[in-house]
Design a protein around this motif. Structure first.
Motif, short mmCIF file in Angstrom:
data_model
loop_
_atom_site.label_atom_id
_atom_site.label_comp_id
_atom_site.label_asym_id
_atom_site.label_seq_id
_atom_site.Cartn_x
_atom_site.Cartn_y
_atom_site.Cartn_z
N ALA A 199 0.82 -1.22 0.00
CA ALA A 199 0.00 0.00 0.00
C ALA A 199 0.85 1.26 0.00
O ALA A 199 1.95 1.31 0.56
CB ALA A 199 -0.92 0.01 1.22
N ARG A 200 0.29 2.29 -0.65
CA ARG A 200 0.83 3.64 -0.55
C ARG A 200 -0.06 4.42 0.41
O ARG A 200 -1.29 4.32 0.35
CB ARG A 200 0.85 4.33 -1.93
CG ARG A 200 1.82 3.69 -2.91
CD ARG A 200 1.66 4.28 -4.30
NE ARG A 200 1.91 5.71 -4.32
CZ ARG A 200 3.11 6.26 -4.46
NH1 ARG A 200 4.18 5.48 -4.58
NH2 ARG A 200 3.28 7.57 -4.47
N VAL A 201 0.57 5.20 1.28
CA VAL A 201 -0.17 5.89 2.33
C VAL A 201 0.14 7.38 2.27
O VAL A 201 1.31 7.77 2.22
CB VAL A 201 0.18 5.35 3.72
CG1 VAL A 201 -0.71 5.99 4.79
CG2 VAL A 201 0.06 3.83 3.77
N GLU A 202 -0.91 8.19 2.29
CA GLU A 202 -0.73 9.64 2.37
C GLU A 202 -1.00 10.07 3.81
O GLU A 202 -2.04 9.74 4.38
CB GLU A 202 -1.63 10.35 1.38
CG GLU A 202 -1.22 10.04 -0.06
CD GLU A 202 -1.89 10.94 -1.08
OE1 GLU A 202 -3.06 11.31 -0.86
OE2 GLU A 202 -1.23 11.26 -2.09
N ALA A 203 -0.04 10.78 4.38
CA ALA A 203 -0.12 11.25 5.76
C ALA A 203 -0.46 12.73 5.74
O ALA A 203 0.39 13.58 5.45
CB ALA A 203 1.21 11.01 6.47
N ASP A 239 9.43 5.87 0.27
CA ASP A 239 8.89 5.48 -1.03
C ASP A 239 7.40 5.17 -0.98
O ASP A 239 6.72 5.15 -2.03
CB ASP A 239 9.64 4.27 -1.59
CG ASP A 239 9.57 3.06 -0.66
OD1 ASP A 239 9.45 3.26 0.56
OD2 ASP A 239 9.63 1.92 -1.16
N ARG A 240 6.84 4.93 0.23
CA ARG A 240 5.43 4.54 0.30
C ARG A 240 4.56 5.42 1.20
O ARG A 240 3.34 5.34 1.14
CB ARG A 240 5.31 3.08 0.75
CG ARG A 240 5.81 2.09 -0.27
CD ARG A 240 5.30 0.69 0.00
NE ARG A 240 5.79 0.14 1.25
CZ ARG A 240 5.01 -0.20 2.27
NH1 ARG A 240 3.69 -0.01 2.20
NH2 ARG A 240 5.53 -0.73 3.38
N VAL A 241 5.17 6.23 2.06
CA VAL A 241 4.40 7.12 2.94
C VAL A 241 4.75 8.56 2.59
O VAL A 241 5.93 8.95 2.65
CB VAL A 241 4.68 6.85 4.43
CG1 VAL A 241 3.84 7.78 5.30
CG2 VAL A 241 4.39 5.39 4.77
N HIS A 242 3.73 9.34 2.23
CA HIS A 242 3.98 10.68 1.71
C HIS A 242 3.24 11.73 2.53
O HIS A 242 2.00 11.70 2.62
CB HIS A 242 3.54 10.76 0.25
CG HIS A 242 4.15 9.70 -0.60
ND1 HIS A 242 5.44 9.75 -1.04
CD2 HIS A 242 3.65 8.52 -1.06
CE1 HIS A 242 5.72 8.66 -1.76
NE2 HIS A 242 4.65 7.89 -1.77
N PRO A 243 3.97 12.66 3.17
CA PRO A 243 3.30 13.72 3.92
C PRO A 243 2.63 14.71 2.96
O PRO A 243 3.20 15.08 1.93
CB PRO A 243 4.45 14.39 4.68
CG PRO A 243 5.72 13.80 4.21
CD PRO A 243 5.42 12.73 3.22
N VAL A 244 1.42 15.12 3.32
CA VAL A 244 0.65 16.06 2.49
C VAL A 244 0.05 17.13 3.41
O VAL A 244 -0.64 16.80 4.38
CB VAL A 244 -0.49 15.34 1.74
CG1 VAL A 244 -1.30 16.35 0.92
CG2 VAL A 244 0.05 14.24 0.85
N ARG A 245 0.31 18.38 3.09
CA ARG A 245 -0.31 19.46 3.88
C ARG A 245 -1.69 19.75 3.30
O ARG A 245 -1.83 20.16 2.15
CB ARG A 245 0.54 20.73 3.86
CG ARG A 245 -0.03 21.80 4.80
CD ARG A 245 0.95 22.92 5.05
NE ARG A 245 0.42 23.83 6.06
CZ ARG A 245 -0.16 24.99 5.79
NH1 ARG A 245 -0.28 25.40 4.53
NH2 ARG A 245 -0.62 25.76 6.76
#
Length: 300
Positions: free
Chosen positions: A153-157, A179-185
């Protein structure tokens, strides 16, 4: 000539002494432990870099004077400043994983950890989970634990706070998940475009005005942005409920924690069939809704 110098204390003695000090200080717990014994043991083991793997040997170990001084200074601050131990140690645990924390984020304590360890069974088929979003990620513990539990899974934080996302980034790097967890404001879903997710999970602000005013001192060190949710504690969850359906895949689920605001949510939406989860490891106030369940909120 007799040497009258007192022997160095053992780890066990040090923990015993700290426990007595914490009991006398009438501290409030809930940021990783729920009693003075565990609080004292955590402080000693973390400060001295000890392992629980060889408990008998560790407890008998003598503690050097400079180490005792360091432990006592942290204990003094815990008592006098009412700082959560997690902030003093810059360490918290969630789902068996260690995380860096400081005053920019809440200290992890969500029962959602137990759901993640169970791969959200039976509410979702684990092998089908490809995209997940964690709303209000804070230190990133939920997002990172999900990435560990679902290796494909890819996860957006997601978080509105740039300061919180800086802590999230530290933990993503520590767990080697860039590579799989991406912080998003983003303010919840606002900056997510037309993306869809198999799981939308959130531990959003849910403390109502009265509880916020009555919080113990320990909780006042945490960012109010991660706690306060209006008069009834539902400001954040109302927004999530209105928007969640269009961000879910057909078989997707929303998992959301509302804690003590559970009763207020049930009063606000008496016709909604919230599925309230039970936890073997303690905790409450977490519900599950499917995409179909959420359709009722689209017109609100």
């Amino acid at each position: 000539m007799t040497d009258t110098k007192e022997p160095l204390p053992t780890v066990e003695q040090l923990i015993h002494d700290l426990t007595a000090r914490f009991e006398d200080a009438d501290l409030c717990y809930g940021h990783g432990t729920d009693n003075p014994v565990d609080e004292a043991a955590w402080l000693v083991f973390a400060t001295l870099g000890l392992s629980h793997d060889d408990a008998p040997g560790v407890y008998a170990r003598r503690v050097a004077t400079d180490e005792v001084d360091l432990v006592n200074e942290l204990a003094r601050r815990r008592i006098e400043e009412r700082l959560p131990l997690a902030y003093l140690l810059r360490q918290a645990w969630f789902g068996g994983l260690a995380f860096y924390v400081d005053e920019r984020v809440l200290v992890p304590r969500s029962p959602i950890a137990e759901l993640i360890q169970q791969q959200f069974a039976p509410w979702i088929t684990a092998s089908e989970v490809r995209n997940v979003v964690d709303l209000g990620t804070g230190c990133g513990c939920i997002a990172i634990a999900i990435a560990k539990a679902f290796p494909s899974a890819r996860v957006e934080a997601v978080d509105i706070s740039e300061e919180a996302l800086a802590v999230t980034a530290v933990n993503i790097d520590r767990h080697r998940l860039r590579d799989r967890v991406h912080p998003v404001r983003s303010d919840f879903f606002r900056e997510l475009g037309d993306k869809q997710y198999d799981i939308v999970v959130s531990n959003p602000p849910y403390v109502d005005r009265r509880d916020l005013c009555e919080m113990p001192d320990e909780y006042r060190h945490e960012p109010v942005l991660g706690l306060a949710a209006g008069t009834d504690g539902l400001d954040s969850v109302r927004e999530i409920l209105r928007e969640a359906s269009r961000f879910l895949t057909d078989n997707g689920i929303l998992v959301c924690e509302v804690g003590n605001s559970q009763a207020a949510l049930e009063r606000a939406y008496p016709d909604v069939g919230f599925i309230w989860l039970e936890f073997e490891q303690g905790g409450a106030g977490v519900f599950v809704l499917t995409k179909q369940d959420l359709a009722v909120f689209e017109s609100q």
